[in-house]
Design a protein around this motif. Sequence first.
Motif, PDB file in Angstrom:
ATOM      1  N   CYS A   1       0.875   7.428  -6.351  1.00 38.21           N
ATOM      2  CA  CYS A   1      -0.220   8.394  -6.492  1.00 38.21           C
ATOM      3  C   CYS A   1       0.265   9.817  -6.232  1.00 38.21           C
ATOM      4  O   CYS A   1      -0.117  10.761  -6.962  1.00 38.21           O
ATOM      5  CB  CYS A   1      -1.357   8.038  -5.542  1.00 38.21           C
ATOM      6  N   HIS A   2       1.083   9.986  -5.237  1.00 39.28           N
ATOM      7  CA  HIS A   2       1.628  11.318  -4.967  1.00 39.28           C
ATOM      8  C   HIS A   2       2.568  11.764  -6.095  1.00 39.28           C
ATOM      9  O   HIS A   2       2.534  12.927  -6.523  1.00 39.28           O
ATOM     10  CB  HIS A   2       2.363  11.328  -3.631  1.00 39.28           C
TER      11      HIS A   2
ATOM     12  N   HIS B   1       0.814  -1.211   0.000  1.00 34.62           N
ATOM     13  CA  HIS B   1       0.000   0.000   0.000  1.00 34.62           C
ATOM     14  C   HIS B   1       0.851   1.266   0.000  1.00 34.62           C
ATOM     15  O   HIS B   1       0.482   2.269  -0.617  1.00 34.62           O
ATOM     16  CB  HIS B   1      -0.967  -0.015   1.186  1.00 34.62           C
ATOM     17  N   LYS B   2       1.999   1.222   0.661  1.00 34.93           N
ATOM     18  CA  LYS B   2       2.880   2.394   0.682  1.00 34.93           C
ATOM     19  C   LYS B   2       3.402   2.706  -0.718  1.00 34.93           C
ATOM     20  O   LYS B   2       3.520   3.878  -1.095  1.00 34.93           O
ATOM     21  CB  LYS B   2       4.036   2.168   1.644  1.00 34.93           C
TER      22      LYS B   2
ATOM     23  N   GLU C   1      -4.509   9.086   3.122  1.00 41.75           N
ATOM     24  CA  GLU C   1      -3.532  10.008   2.536  1.00 41.75           C
ATOM     25  C   GLU C   1      -4.210  11.094   1.701  1.00 41.75           C
ATOM     26  O   GLU C   1      -3.550  11.809   0.948  1.00 41.75           O
ATOM     27  CB  GLU C   1      -2.545   9.235   1.656  1.00 41.75           C
TER      28      GLU C   1
ATOM     29  N   ILE D   1       0.564   4.349  -2.669  1.00 39.50           N
ATOM     30  CA  ILE D   1       0.401   5.736  -2.205  1.00 39.50           C
ATOM     31  C   ILE D   1       1.510   6.620  -2.763  1.00 39.50           C
ATOM     32  O   ILE D   1       1.265   7.738  -3.247  1.00 39.50           O
ATOM     33  CB  ILE D   1       0.382   5.782  -0.666  1.00 39.50           C
TER      34      ILE D   1
ATOM     35  N   ASP E   1      -6.279   2.899   3.293  1.00 40.80           N
ATOM     36  CA  ASP E   1      -4.947   3.502   3.360  1.00 40.80           C
ATOM     37  C   ASP E   1      -4.801   4.663   2.383  1.00 40.80           C
ATOM     38  O   ASP E   1      -4.167   5.674   2.689  1.00 40.80           O
ATOM     39  CB  ASP E   1      -3.882   2.439   3.102  1.00 40.80           C
ATOM     40  N   LEU E   2      -5.421   4.547   1.211  1.00 38.13           N
ATOM     41  CA  LEU E   2      -5.382   5.644   0.246  1.00 38.13           C
ATOM     42  C   LEU E   2      -6.173   6.845   0.759  1.00 38.13           C
ATOM     43  O   LEU E   2      -5.716   7.989   0.681  1.00 38.13           O
ATOM     44  CB  LEU E   2      -5.923   5.176  -1.100  1.00 38.13           C
TER      45      LEU E   2
END
Length: 427
Positions: free
Chosen positions: A58-59, A51-52, A85, A55, A81-82
Amino acid sequence: MNILLVGSGGREHALAWKLAAAPSCSRLYASPGNPGIAEHGPIVALDVADHKAVIGFCHEKDIALVVIGPEVPLVAGLADDLRGEGIAVFGPSKAAAQLEGSKGFTKDLCARAKIPTARYERVTSLEAAWGALKHFDAPFVLKADGLAAGKGVVIAQTREEAQEALSEMFDGKFGSAGSEVVIEEFMTGEEASFFALTDGDTILPFGTAQDHKRVGEGDTGPNTGGMGAYSPAPVLTDALVDRAMREIVEPTVRALSDEGMPYSGVLYAGLMLTDEGPKLVEYNIRFGDPECQVLMMRFEGDLAALLMACSTGKLASADPVRFSDDTALTVVMAAEGYPGTPKKGGTIDLGSAEAEGAKVFHAGTARGGDGALVSSGGRVLNVTARGSNVTQAQAGAYKAVDAITFEQGFCRRDIGWREVEREKNEA
């Protein structure tokens, strides 16, 4: 806006095709994708279980919306988790995803909210399961509680068959999914699929479909993930849709909200149309596969904007949902051996399949070392066409199927047969 699509099957190809064409979509990325999805945007090598990493991507790419196609990442909590953030996600939370992640969870929720469904018992051991069988008559419906890739349901015609199936379930046939089993009464009627979008408050109907789960013609043989589908489903009349919304979908959304797990995304209700009215067979927390393919063939509008509105609590102000009046029908071309162990690596030549308006969605395909298209899974292609009714859509789909060369593939030749017969009798 930039969008990340998570998934690699025919459902995701259909979503990619429609999202990439949406005016509000600037760029579409997909992971892990497939050769068909790659025609609509860059494929990204992401481990969606990390998941990290998702994320971080995505950033990096300024992703405004993540659309999660399959159920496994949703049950694993990727959406939570998304959202943590500040990234908008189309798909429910881990808590709400239990609607598909646990058959027992859904049955218990139905009992609390008085949602019409089959009588049931939950069992956690083989001894308890054999005892519970005494409370049901044949045929017996046996469901692995957890995720089993659409194959965790057994309909046993005799008590002996049920005992054998239960022994296999508790012996690990479906892995951890079968550590708990739901035994249900058998419901009589015709099965159909109803879809709704919700942001946890507003609920919008999003079409109907019927699929064919069994591998053999005439709906015979073992269950599969789906061998074909068509939309709309004429058996789901406007009156039945209204009733399903009022008695099944709306109480479900309210109950989840009241219990602190508001649902956001698409809610797919498998319905049995009984003499007493529609009853819930099961919920899926994502678009069906291959139902999504026929829904996307008929959808008219900006899908990206609609899914973003759903993901951000603004569904009430979204543009009205519009579908073509046409029927869409899809035929699954599967690899030899499916639904058992499919033969992979068979060469595929799509020929002129799309030349006359059909659409071929990739489900289990890859590129070989020489760049040729090859099979890489059980369900390989979804050959989809539109027509003024099921008969015409079926003819268009099979014309496209016959234009494809896939020697290690097979398909059913009777997708939509019930409705074709009804149309013939009404002519």
